[in-house]
Design a protein around this motif. Sequence first.
Motif, PDB file in Angstrom:
ATOM      1  N   VAL A  18       0.921  -1.023  -0.118  1.00 35.11           N
ATOM      2  CA  VAL A  18      -0.504   0.007   0.371  1.00 35.11           C
ATOM      3  C   VAL A  18       0.931   1.143   0.265  1.00 35.11           C
ATOM      4  O   VAL A  18       1.796   1.587   0.771  1.00 35.11           O
ATOM      5  N   THR A  19       0.371   2.414  -0.351  1.00 31.27           N
ATOM      6  CA  THR A  19       0.615   3.913  -0.003  1.00 31.27           C
ATOM      7  C   THR A  19       0.332   4.619  -0.031  1.00 31.27           C
ATOM      8  O   THR A  19      -1.207   4.452  -0.309  1.00 31.27           O
ATOM      9  N   LYS A  21      -1.177   6.628  -1.902  1.00 28.13           N
ATOM     10  CA  LYS A  21      -2.424   7.219  -2.766  1.00 28.13           C
ATOM     11  C   LYS A  21      -3.718   6.599  -2.608  1.00 28.13           C
ATOM     12  O   LYS A  21      -4.979   6.943  -2.941  1.00 28.13           O
ATOM     13  N   ASP A  22      -3.474   5.237  -1.361  1.00 25.68           N
ATOM     14  CA  ASP A  22      -4.389   4.305  -1.330  1.00 25.68           C
ATOM     15  C   ASP A  22      -4.780   4.614   0.346  1.00 25.68           C
ATOM     16  O   ASP A  22      -6.004   4.045   0.519  1.00 25.68           O
ATOM     17  N   ASP A  25      -8.376   4.815   0.344  1.00 26.34           N
ATOM     18  CA  ASP A  25      -9.473   3.495   0.557  1.00 26.34           C
ATOM     19  C   ASP A  25      -9.489   2.838   1.571  1.00 26.34           C
ATOM     20  O   ASP A  25     -10.483   2.462   1.995  1.00 26.34           O
ATOM     21  N   MET A  26      -8.585   3.201   2.357  1.00 32.95           N
ATOM     22  CA  MET A  26      -8.296   2.233   3.217  1.00 32.95           C
ATOM     23  C   MET A  26      -9.064   3.629   4.642  1.00 32.95           C
ATOM     24  O   MET A  26      -9.108   2.459   5.886  1.00 32.95           O
ATOM     25  N   GLY A  70      -2.266  -4.753   0.995  1.00 32.69           N
ATOM     26  CA  GLY A  70      -3.146  -4.073   0.897  1.00 32.69           C
ATOM     27  C   GLY A  70      -3.697  -4.913  -0.056  1.00 32.69           C
ATOM     28  O   GLY A  70      -2.833  -5.642  -1.038  1.00 32.69           O
ATOM     29  N   THR A  72      -6.168  -5.822  -2.320  1.00 32.31           N
ATOM     30  CA  THR A  72      -6.976  -6.090  -3.769  1.00 32.31           C
ATOM     31  C   THR A  72      -8.123  -6.826  -4.757  1.00 32.31           C
ATOM     32  O   THR A  72      -7.447  -7.481  -4.754  1.00 32.31           O
ATOM     33  N   LYS A  78      -7.650  -1.065  -5.981  1.00 27.82           N
ATOM     34  CA  LYS A  78      -9.180  -0.233  -4.082  1.00 27.82           C
ATOM     35  C   LYS A  78      -8.464  -1.562  -3.387  1.00 27.82           C
ATOM     36  O   LYS A  78      -8.981  -2.310  -4.026  1.00 27.82           O
ATOM     37  N   VAL A  79      -7.782  -1.167  -2.672  1.00 27.24           N
ATOM     38  CA  VAL A  79      -7.561  -1.936  -0.863  1.00 27.24           C
ATOM     39  C   VAL A  79      -8.933  -2.287  -0.194  1.00 27.24           C
ATOM     40  O   VAL A  79      -9.385  -0.610  -0.204  1.00 27.24           O
ATOM     41  N   SER A  82      -5.935  -5.606   4.850  1.00 24.96           N
ATOM     42  CA  SER A  82      -5.080  -5.823   4.487  1.00 24.96           C
ATOM     43  C   SER A  82      -5.074  -7.004   5.620  1.00 24.96           C
ATOM     44  O   SER A  82      -5.800  -7.548   6.113  1.00 24.96           O
TER      45      SER A  82
END
Length: 181
Positions: A18-19, A21-22, A25-26, A70, A72, A78-79, A82
């Motif tokens: 995961v980064t 940028k996620d 979504d998280m 993550g 997906t 999309k995450v 986890s």
Amino acid sequence: MQEKFPIIETERLILREVTLKDAEDMLTYLSDPDVVKHMGLEPYQTVEDVQSEIQWYQSIVKEGSGVRWGITLRNSGKVIGSCGFLNRAPKHFRAEVGFELSKQYWGKGIASEALEAVVKFGFKHMELERIEALIEPGNTSSQMLVEKTGFVREGLLRHYEYTCGKFDDLLIYSILKGDLT
């Protein structure tokens, strides 16, 4: 751990790093009281809260104490949850596994598919002999999930963690490399 973050693919899922940028979504699932209820966390309020969780994921990989993927769906980046290892003890060939999943995906076999893939990865690529899962007694769905995956309940750890202003008992489950035949 390997230099490059490992990607795990299953029939329906891609487990990836995961980064930041996620984070949006998280936040969807980490802000849900039902999702975090048994994680010893208060629901996350902001993207910044989630960014600190992502930074923790990155730090455990760097220090070698864990790895968190993550979850997906193959058809969307999309995450939705986890799954991964923490509290890794390489000297003892063991680690603890943890997981969470967005509520809208509960009951669809996704957590099971992710957990099974992560456990196999741990035994095959991380030289683990033992994987543990620590689960609150009230979290029956996670207990059923790990049992279905082959984990054995070993006992109750009384007042094992102090989270959210209270002491929590945790059930300890384990699976050994030799259990997967």
